[in-house]
Structures are given as structure tokens and as C-alpha cells.
Write a protein that holds these residues in place. Structure first.
Motif, mmCIF file in Angstrom:
data_model
loop_
_atom_site.group_PDB
_atom_site.id
_atom_site.type_symbol
_atom_site.label_atom_id
_atom_site.label_comp_id
_atom_site.label_asym_id
_atom_site.label_seq_id
_atom_site.Cartn_x
_atom_site.Cartn_y
_atom_site.Cartn_z
ATOM 1 N N ALA A 54 0.745 -1.136 -0.050
ATOM 2 C CA ALA A 54 -0.121 0.096 0.077
ATOM 3 C C ALA A 54 0.948 1.122 -0.142
ATOM 4 C CB ALA A 54 -0.903 -0.037 1.136
ATOM 5 N N GLU A 55 1.865 1.276 0.911
ATOM 6 C CA GLU A 55 2.856 2.593 0.923
ATOM 7 C C GLU A 55 3.616 2.808 -0.298
ATOM 8 O OE1 GLU A 55 6.145 4.515 4.006
ATOM 9 O OE2 GLU A 55 5.282 2.226 4.395
ATOM 10 N N PHE A 56 4.222 1.779 -1.065
ATOM 11 C CA PHE A 56 4.905 2.063 -2.187
ATOM 12 C C PHE A 56 4.531 1.604 -3.469
ATOM 13 C CE2 PHE A 56 7.729 1.254 1.755
ATOM 14 C CZ PHE A 56 8.548 2.434 1.696
ATOM 15 N N ALA A 57 3.223 1.470 -3.452
ATOM 16 C CA ALA A 57 2.518 0.915 -4.825
ATOM 17 C C ALA A 57 2.695 2.170 -5.927
ATOM 18 C CB ALA A 57 1.052 0.719 -4.779
ATOM 19 N N ARG A 58 2.715 3.135 -5.587
ATOM 20 C CA ARG A 58 2.751 4.373 -6.791
ATOM 21 C C ARG A 58 4.305 4.680 -6.924
ATOM 22 N NH1 ARG A 58 3.705 9.697 -4.838
ATOM 23 N NH2 ARG A 58 4.157 9.957 -2.552
ATOM 24 N N HIS A 59 5.158 4.011 -6.142
ATOM 25 C CA HIS A 59 6.614 4.417 -6.675
ATOM 26 C C HIS A 59 7.135 2.966 -6.959
ATOM 27 C CE1 HIS A 59 6.910 7.909 -4.442
ATOM 28 N NE2 HIS A 59 6.331 7.350 -3.296
ATOM 29 N N SER A 60 6.285 1.869 -7.553
ATOM 30 C CA SER A 60 6.758 0.502 -7.943
ATOM 31 C C SER A 60 6.283 0.379 -9.365
ATOM 32 C CB SER A 60 6.407 -0.393 -6.874
ATOM 33 O OG SER A 60 6.761 -0.175 -5.720
ATOM 34 N N PRO A 61 6.890 0.643 -10.228
ATOM 35 C CA PRO A 61 6.303 0.319 -11.771
ATOM 36 C C PRO A 61 6.549 -1.290 -12.116
ATOM 37 C CG PRO A 61 8.703 1.203 -11.735
ATOM 38 C CD PRO A 61 8.187 1.317 -10.338
ATOM 39 N N PHE A 62 7.053 -1.942 -11.389
ATOM 40 C CA PHE A 62 7.235 -3.448 -11.430
ATOM 41 C C PHE A 62 7.314 -3.994 -10.211
ATOM 42 C CE2 PHE A 62 10.428 -6.841 -13.109
ATOM 43 C CZ PHE A 62 9.648 -7.407 -13.590
ATOM 44 N N LEU A 70 -2.853 -3.769 -3.713
ATOM 45 C CA LEU A 70 -2.522 -3.289 -4.945
ATOM 46 C C LEU A 70 -3.974 -2.956 -5.822
ATOM 47 C CD1 LEU A 70 0.400 -5.710 -6.480
ATOM 48 C CD2 LEU A 70 0.397 -3.214 -5.349
ATOM 49 N N SER A 71 -4.929 -3.715 -5.544
ATOM 50 C CA SER A 71 -6.305 -3.547 -5.980
ATOM 51 C C SER A 71 -6.615 -2.105 -5.641
ATOM 52 C CB SER A 71 -6.949 -4.656 -5.924
ATOM 53 O OG SER A 71 -8.526 -4.507 -6.263
ATOM 54 N N ASP A 72 -6.609 -2.051 -4.171
ATOM 55 C CA ASP A 72 -7.282 -0.906 -3.661
ATOM 56 C C ASP A 72 -6.492 0.599 -4.190
ATOM 57 O OD1 ASP A 72 -8.944 -2.298 -1.976
ATOM 58 O OD2 ASP A 72 -7.371 -2.188 -0.203
ATOM 59 N N LEU A 102 -7.307 -13.606 -7.706
ATOM 60 C CA LEU A 102 -7.283 -12.593 -6.568
ATOM 61 C C LEU A 102 -7.715 -11.210 -6.746
ATOM 62 C CD1 LEU A 102 -4.128 -13.515 -4.192
ATOM 63 C CD2 LEU A 102 -6.557 -13.914 -3.644
ATOM 64 N N TRP A 103 -7.042 -10.938 -8.110
ATOM 65 C CA TRP A 103 -7.339 -9.456 -8.691
ATOM 66 C C TRP A 103 -8.656 -9.409 -9.204
ATOM 67 C CZ3 TRP A 103 -4.585 -5.090 -8.908
ATOM 68 C CH2 TRP A 103 -5.090 -3.955 -9.775
ATOM 69 N N ASP A 104 -9.061 -10.282 -9.856
ATOM 70 C CA ASP A 104 -10.629 -10.172 -10.295
ATOM 71 C C ASP A 104 -11.396 -10.139 -9.161
ATOM 72 O OD1 ASP A 104 -9.379 -10.569 -12.781
ATOM 73 O OD2 ASP A 104 -10.044 -12.512 -13.126
#
Length: 353
Positions: free
Chosen positions: A261-269, A304-306, A345-347
Motif C-alpha cells: 500500500a505504501e509503495f505501490a505508486r513508486h513501484s512500476p514493477f 494493489l487492487s485498492d 485474487l485481482w478479479d
């Protein structure tokens, strides 16, 4: 979530792209010029050859893993600027063929390290295993012999040209500290990030695996605090993280769902895989299923979905199942199962929105 699959190239991988094409939902191939000596410029012609082949199967080739960092850059010696210039040229060349993310690491001498490449699991499969007491007591040269005797395939970061210089390299790092390694990483990033940003490429550092010092060599990308320090080096959008649950998750103190949650926007991969951690510090890689290991894979995907994560994701190391003979950790079958679990999980989480 842009699902990808790591592939080691024609003649260097037991998995074929026509097989990967049959795994539902795989959009891209994560690739590299694996036979290229570390530090040399990746030339346009050889990049084009690899990218064209990948695209011929209907995949994108937007993620490279890895453009390895030469030891001179990590050491900060007199040759580093030469190799940094080569690295910058490689970034520019890759951008001409649609590459969007370059995964790299800053681990001294050794890349990911295990003590057994085919350790048996109760279900009859085998997997990569780390025995902490063995690493704490073994001579690095003995480990090299153990690894090479188990497989004829070159492991990433364990290239023969490097292993032949192991005594020399260990001596060069004799006085290396964490702070000095951080300084050398910052120097490298401040040189390459402007080029990466102008080329439309995000640099995504891979965490150390395992995320603690081995053989007396410092390791610095090990958890939440180090990821925050990495991002503080530069606010360039090109300065990013490869969020690897298996590497970071081998340390009990790392809460992988919270960090997702904390680093999702900084993680392109992102690499998503599971490990089972034992009380003595050993760990073994398991199926991706949350209940099979110690990492909350379900919670990671939920976070990641959130965050409506749109980055590239790949299943990471898989078990060796159904008699498959393959590169350690990189067979087809278990990684395909991992992809379907991640899709499920994602779906499910997306349908709740």
C-alpha cells in the motif's frame, strides 16, 4: 495489473514463448541480453533482434530485467564513470524500442543467494532453499562450487566471468560499509536518472535477496526504511522500486501488505511470490498460495487492487513440479499456476469495487 513472464532467451531457457502464450492473461515478456558481459553497451541491433522476436508472439517487451550494474560502480572506484556512461547509452538505446522499465540491483558481488536449488517439499516438488547457518559459516568459494554442480544454467548475478574473480572482488569490498554503498548508489542514480527520465524509462531497484548482509558484504535495500531512503535520493519519476514480496518478505519484520500500500505508486514493477520462513531464519520458496507460505499474498494483491495498480507484475520463482527439468526457480508450470492465482485474487477484489 499488467501480467508479465520472465524469460531468459532462445537457447538459454527451457520455456518457449509459444508455451507462455497459452497462459491466460500474460501481456508481456520480461527479458534481458543475458549473454552480454556486465558493463558493455547494449547495442541497438541486438536489442531489436530480441524485441522483434518477443513481439512476434504477440507480447510487449516493455520491461527489462536486468541491466546489471558493474562492480566498479558499486565500489565507487576510478572506473565507475566509464561504466556509468555505458549504462546511460544502454538506457537510451532501450528506450528506442519501447522499453518502459529497467529492473536493476545494487547487491555487492552476489545476486540472489540460496544454499539448495532443488530442496524437496512435502508434496514431492522441489524449490529454492536458504539455510541461514550454512551461509553464516560457508566459504563463498565453496558455495559457488555447490551452485555450479547443481545446474549447467547460469544464474543471474552469478556469471562465470564474475565467479572467476571472486577472491579479487571480495578483497575489493573488504572496507566497504553500508554508508559508503549508499553513497555509491546515490552517485550512480544522480548520473543516470536524468537520462532515464528524458528517455521515458523508470529505473526500478530490486531489493536484496536475502534482505540482510551475507559473507560480510553490506546489503542496503532490505525493508521499509531503506526504500524510503532510496526514494529520498531523488524525486525524479524515474526513481522507482521493483516491489518483490519474496525478497523483502524473507525478513519477518517486513509487512508486505502494508508496504504494498505504501509503495505501490513508486513501484512500476512487482514480483509476487511466497516463501515459508522457519524459526531459525531458514526459508524455502513455496507455491504462490497464501496459506502455503509466510507472506500474505492475498493481502498484497488486495492493497494493489485498492490502489488501482497499473504497473507490471510477474510471478516470481516457482517450484519445480510435475517432473519439469528447468532453470532453478524458473520453470513454466508453477509460475503459470501462480499467474492464475494472482488473476483470481485481482478479479475478486476488483469485482468488489
Amino acid at each position: 495489473m499488467n501480467i508479465t513472464f520472465r524469460w531468459y532467451g532462445q537457447g538459454n531457457d527451457t520455456v518457449r514463448l509459444e508455451q507462455v502464450k497459452q497462459v491466460p492473461g500474460v501481456k508481456g515478456i520480461v527479458w534481458a541480453l543475458h549473454q552480454k558481459p556486465v558493463g558493455e553497451v547494449w547495442e541497438e541491433k541486438e536489442i531489436m533482434t530480441e524485441v522483434d522476436y518477443i513481439k512476434s508472439f504477440g507480447f510487449h517487451a516493455e520491461v527489462v530485467e536486468s541491466v546489471n550494474v558493474h562492480e566498479s560502480i558499486k565500489l565507487g572506484n576510478d572506473e565507475r564513470d566509464y561504466y556509468i556512461e555505458n549504462y546511460k547509452e544502454t538506457i537510451q538505446n532501450l528506450s528506442k524500442f519501447g522499453v518502459k522499465v529497467i529492473c536493476y540491483n545494487f547487491m555487492p558481488v552476489f545476486d540472489w543467494t540460496r544454499t539448495d536449488l532443488f530442496h524437496p517439499l512435502p508434496d514431492g516438488s522441489t524449490a529454492l532453499y536458504f539455510e541461514k547457518s550454512k551461509i553464516d559459516s560457508i566459504d563463498p568459494e565453496e558455495l559457488i562450487h555447490t551452485v555450479s554442480s547443481n545446474t549447467e544454467l547460469t544464474l543471474p548475478g552469478w556469471e562465470p566471468e564474475k565467479m572467476g574473480r571472486i577472491k579479487e572482488l571480495l578483497a575489493a569490498y573488504k572496507d566497504m560499509t553500508e554508508e559508503k554503498l549508499w553513497e555509491n548508489l546515490a552517485y550512480f542514480l544522480k548520473k543516470i536518472l536524468p537520462i532515464a527520465e528524458s528517455s521515458g524509462i523508470k529505473m526500478a531497484i530490486h531489493p536484496d535477496d536475502p534482505p540482510w548482509s551475507i559473507f560480510g558484504l553490506p546489503r542496503i535495500i532490505t525493508g521499509r526504511d531503506s526504500l524510503k531512503r532510496l526514494l529520498a535520493i531523488s524525486d525524479s519519476p524515474a526513481n522507482g522500486i521493483t516491489y518483490c514480496t519474496g525478497s523483502l518478505g524473507a525478513h519477518r519484520e517486513n509487512d508486505m501488505a502494508a508496504m504494498a500500500a505504501e509503495f505501490a505508486r513508486h513501484s512500476p514493477f512487482a514480483h509476487i511470490r511466497n516463501v515459508k520462513i522457519f524459526e531459525n531464519g531458514d526459508f524455502i520458496e513455496t507455491s504462490h498460495l497464501t496459506s502455503d507460505g509466510s507472506i500474505n499474498i492475498k493481502g498484497v494483491v488486495q492493497k494493489l487492487s485498492d490502489n488501482q495498480y497499473e504497473g507490471y507484475v510477474r510471478p516470481d520463482h516457482g517450484r519445480h513440479i510435475w517432473g519439469e527439468k528447468c532453470r532453478p526457480g524458473y520453470g513454466l508450470y508453477d509460475r503459470a499456476l501462480g499467474i492464475m492465482y494472482l488473476h483470481g485474487l485481482w478479479d475478486a477484489f476488483q469485482s468488489e469495487k
